[in-house]
Each structure stands twice: as C-alpha cells, then as structure tokens.
Design a protein around this motif. Structure first.
Motif, PDB file in Angstrom:
ATOM      1  N   THR A 226      -3.003 -12.024  10.748  1.00 46.01           N
ATOM      2  CA  THR A 226      -2.152 -12.695  11.808  1.00 46.01           C
ATOM      3  C   THR A 226      -0.689 -11.980  12.137  1.00 46.01           C
ATOM      4  O   THR A 226      -0.669 -10.864  11.308  1.00 46.01           O
ATOM      5  CB  THR A 226      -1.525 -14.302  10.785  1.00 46.01           C
ATOM      6  OG1 THR A 226      -0.523 -14.881  12.340  1.00 46.01           O
ATOM      7  CG2 THR A 226      -0.878 -13.794   9.931  1.00 46.01           C
ATOM      8  N   PRO A 227      -0.975 -11.003  13.289  1.00 45.22           N
ATOM      9  CA  PRO A 227      -1.753 -11.454  14.552  1.00 45.22           C
ATOM     10  C   PRO A 227      -3.500 -11.000  14.217  1.00 45.22           C
ATOM     11  O   PRO A 227      -3.669 -10.030  13.317  1.00 45.22           O
ATOM     12  CB  PRO A 227      -1.388 -11.146  15.517  1.00 45.22           C
ATOM     13  CG  PRO A 227      -0.024 -10.268  15.321  1.00 45.22           C
ATOM     14  CD  PRO A 227      -0.166 -10.057  13.845  1.00 45.22           C
TER      15      PRO A 227
ATOM     16  N   ALA B 249      -1.324 -15.055  16.597  1.00 44.21           N
ATOM     17  CA  ALA B 249      -0.447 -15.156  15.364  1.00 44.21           C
ATOM     18  C   ALA B 249      -0.905 -16.768  14.730  1.00 44.21           C
ATOM     19  O   ALA B 249       0.068 -17.712  15.873  1.00 44.21           O
ATOM     20  CB  ALA B 249       0.523 -14.211  15.477  1.00 44.21           C
TER      21      ALA B 249
END
Length: 379
Positions: free
Chosen positions: A177-178, A185
């Motif tokens: 994440t992202p 994200a």
C-alpha cells in the motif's frame, strides 16, 4: 608460466552434476525497467522504474561526498540511522531493523519466518496479485509457497479473499500500500477489519515503499498499525521519496518478539555507511524533502486529471506512478512510447505502469495518450 586462454563461450560449456534448486525453475525472473531509447531530436526519459527523477537534496549529496572512509566496514546495526528513525517515527530503536532497501528488509523477514519445514511441507505467504514483481521471487527463494490473490477490477486488494485464503500453513501476509503497480492505497478501516479476521500467529507485512506520496486522508499508516497489533511488520525505504534508490537503504519496524529473530537473519553490512549517512541527512532535512515530494504529487495530479479528461480509467494513484489496464494492447502502447523516447513498464498483456517523471516527460506521455484510441475507458 603461460596460462592458456579458453576461447570457448562459457555459457556453452556443460557443467555435469551442477544444478540449481528446483524452486528456481518455478519462479519468474525479475525484470528491471528498461532505459529509454535514443531518438534524434528528443530528450529521452525513463518512466519505467518508479525512480524519483530528482537527485537527493544538496545537504544529502554533501553528506555522501564528505564520507571518505569506505575502506572500513559499516556499522552492522546502522545505529546512527536507527537512532534518527527512532526520534522521527517515535518508535524504539530496538524495533527497527535496516536492510538493503525495503526489499532487503522483506527478504530478511521471509528468511526468518517462512520457508520449508523439517517434514518437507512449505509455509504459505499470501499476497495480492498483480503486485510488487519481486514478491514471488522472494517467497520462492525462501522456500515458501506463494498464494496469490487476484486484485479487484479497480486495482485494489481483495481483502476478504485474502483473509479467506489463510490456512494452518500461512505464516506471512503481504499488503502492498499503495499497491505497485496499480496505485491504490489501503484505508485504516480496511486494514483494521482485515487484521481482526487474521490469526495473531500470522505476520502481516504492510509494505509502504511509496508512503511518501500518499495523500488520501483515510489511507492506513503502517506505524500506527504496528503500535496496535503485535503481529504487524512495516516496511519502508529511502529509495523513492528521498531519491536514494542507488544506495539501497530501507528498514522494517516490528515488536521485539519479531525483531529478536530478524536480527539473526539480517544480512551483515547490508546498509553501507554512505547510504546510512545519506538517509540520516534526508531525515534531518525532511521539510525540504517534503517540498520536493509534493512537486511530484502535483505532477501526478496533473497526469491523472489529463487521463481522466480523455475518458480513461485510472485506478486511484497514491504512489509516484499511474496504471493503465491496457490488456492485449499493452505491448503496442509500450512500443509507441518507446518511439517517443519514453521508457514505460509493460506487464505482459495486463497493463502499463508509468512513473511520474520530469514535467516534459509527463506532458509527452499525455500527448501520446491523447492520440491513442485504445485506452482503458471508464465503464
């Protein structure tokens, strides 16, 4: 004494009895982003490796230049960097383990907690797919088994499916994440809900290589998750936002029951003294760094808005790149970009990832898209 020279191509010489581990035949090869081709009359730009197009801060360059004792081994514990990070993140220095980039930190974790057991069974590592290209390689080299959970159509993690994939053999789960290469994200609420479904014996890695570029107010903060959940490990790096990709310095943050074993598996001297000093200087001049990162975020917004104005679908871009789900048109688009002296990252027939680069490079990329009729349309 004259040593005879063997002119035979070494690659053609058989090596009887020498063979690699079978796992290597089953895993993909890592393919780094290609450099741009040279086109007469055009400045070439590399948008294929998610590199920061700007050099490190002047203060960081000075810290690198001032360090001349390369004849000495670095501090194996990266004490200066861990001390600086401890104050910057407000976490105990003992909870930080450095590595050669966030990938190096991940490899240390997998070597420690996932592999093949004495009875021959392999531990399982769950991760979203498509995601960071090195995941299946790192898992395979550790001797563990990959469990790939397909992303949703919008490029996000399917957390429900990932939770459902947990078995008694699951040792590690990777959350990117992202997500690289698609861009979205995870939110705090999503990760909290996910962690509630995952057994506490399973390590959940929150890979935040691109966290410097995140602007979604609801996005998860890995450090906050680590504070609340003993089984969470956070990965971060100085490669992206700080522009130190060539120096290879990253780290993991986790609690002592995990770090006590990570230190055993940590690669000795993985972070050079030069890399450590550059990272320390980056932290000490973080306000300046934020301004530079924001310039890239502003360019990202311009690129995304330009693509959306063309009617193209772009997953929520929270890293320093955008994802174009071009499917079978992927090779064609990558070749078109190459003809315009832009190197982009093509993933088979899935899509193209384009790094946010210099303003001129981004403008040229948008101009290519403006004349391309097969872009991923908003449904």
């Amino acid at each position: 004494m004259t040593i005879p020279v063997n002119d035979t191509n070494a690659a053609e010489v058989p090596a009887p009895g020498i063979s690699s581990r079978p796992a290597l035949d089953e895993m993909p090869r890592y393919r780094a982003g290609k450099p741009p081709v040279v086109i007469d009359g055009l400045q070439s730009y590399k948008l294929s490796s998610n590199e920061n197009p700007y050099p490190p801060l002047p203060s960081v360059v000075k810290a690198i230049a001032d360090h001349a004792t390369v004849n000495r081994y670095p501090d194996p514990l990266s004490t200066a960097l861990r001390t600086e990070l401890s104050a910057f993140l407000d976490v105990p220095a003992e909870d930080i383990v450095t590595g050669g980039g966030s990938l190096g930190a991940l490899n240390q974790l997998l070597a420690t907690y996932a592999g093949r057991n004495a009875d021959g069974t392999a531990d399982e590592v769950i991760y979203p797919w498509r995601s960071f290209e090195a995941y299946p390689i790192s898992v395979g080299l550790a001797g563990a088994e990959s469990v790939k959970v397909p992303l949703r159509a919008d490029g996000t993690h399917d957390l429900d499916a990932m939770a459902a994939a947990v078995t008694g053999r699951t040792k590690v789960i990777l959350l990117c994440t992202p997500n690289n290469p698609t861009g979205p994200a995870l939110t705090t609420a999503q990760v909290e809900d996910f962690l509630a479904k995952v057994p506490s014996r399973v390590i959940v890695v929150i890979d935040e290589a691109y966290e410097d570029f995140v602007r979604d107010p609801d996005a998860v903060n890995g450090i906050e998750m680590y504070r609340k959940h003993p089984n969470v490990v956070v990965l971060r790096t100085f490669s992206k936002g700080a522009g130190l990709a060539g120096l290879r310095v990253g780290y993991s943050v986790s609690h002592p029951p995990i770090t006590q074993y990570l230190r055993v598996a940590a690669v000795p001297f993985a972070v050079s003294t030069i890399a450590e000093q550059a990272a320390v200087a980056s932290l000490r001049h973080h306000d300046e760094l934020v301004e530079r990162i924001q310039a890239l975020v502003t360019e990202r917004t311009r690129v995304v808005e330009g693509l959306e104005a063309l009617g193209w679908f772009v997953p929520d871009a929270q890293g320093n790149f955008v994802w174009l789900a071009l499917g079978e048109n992927t090779p064609e688009f990558a070749a078109l970009a190459e003809q315009k002296a832009l190197a982009v990252r093509a993933f088979g027939t899935e899509g193209v990832r384009v790094t946010i680069g210099e303003e001129e490079a981004n403008t040229r990329f948008l101009s290519i898209c403006a004349t391309y009729t097969k872009g991923p349309r908003v449904s």
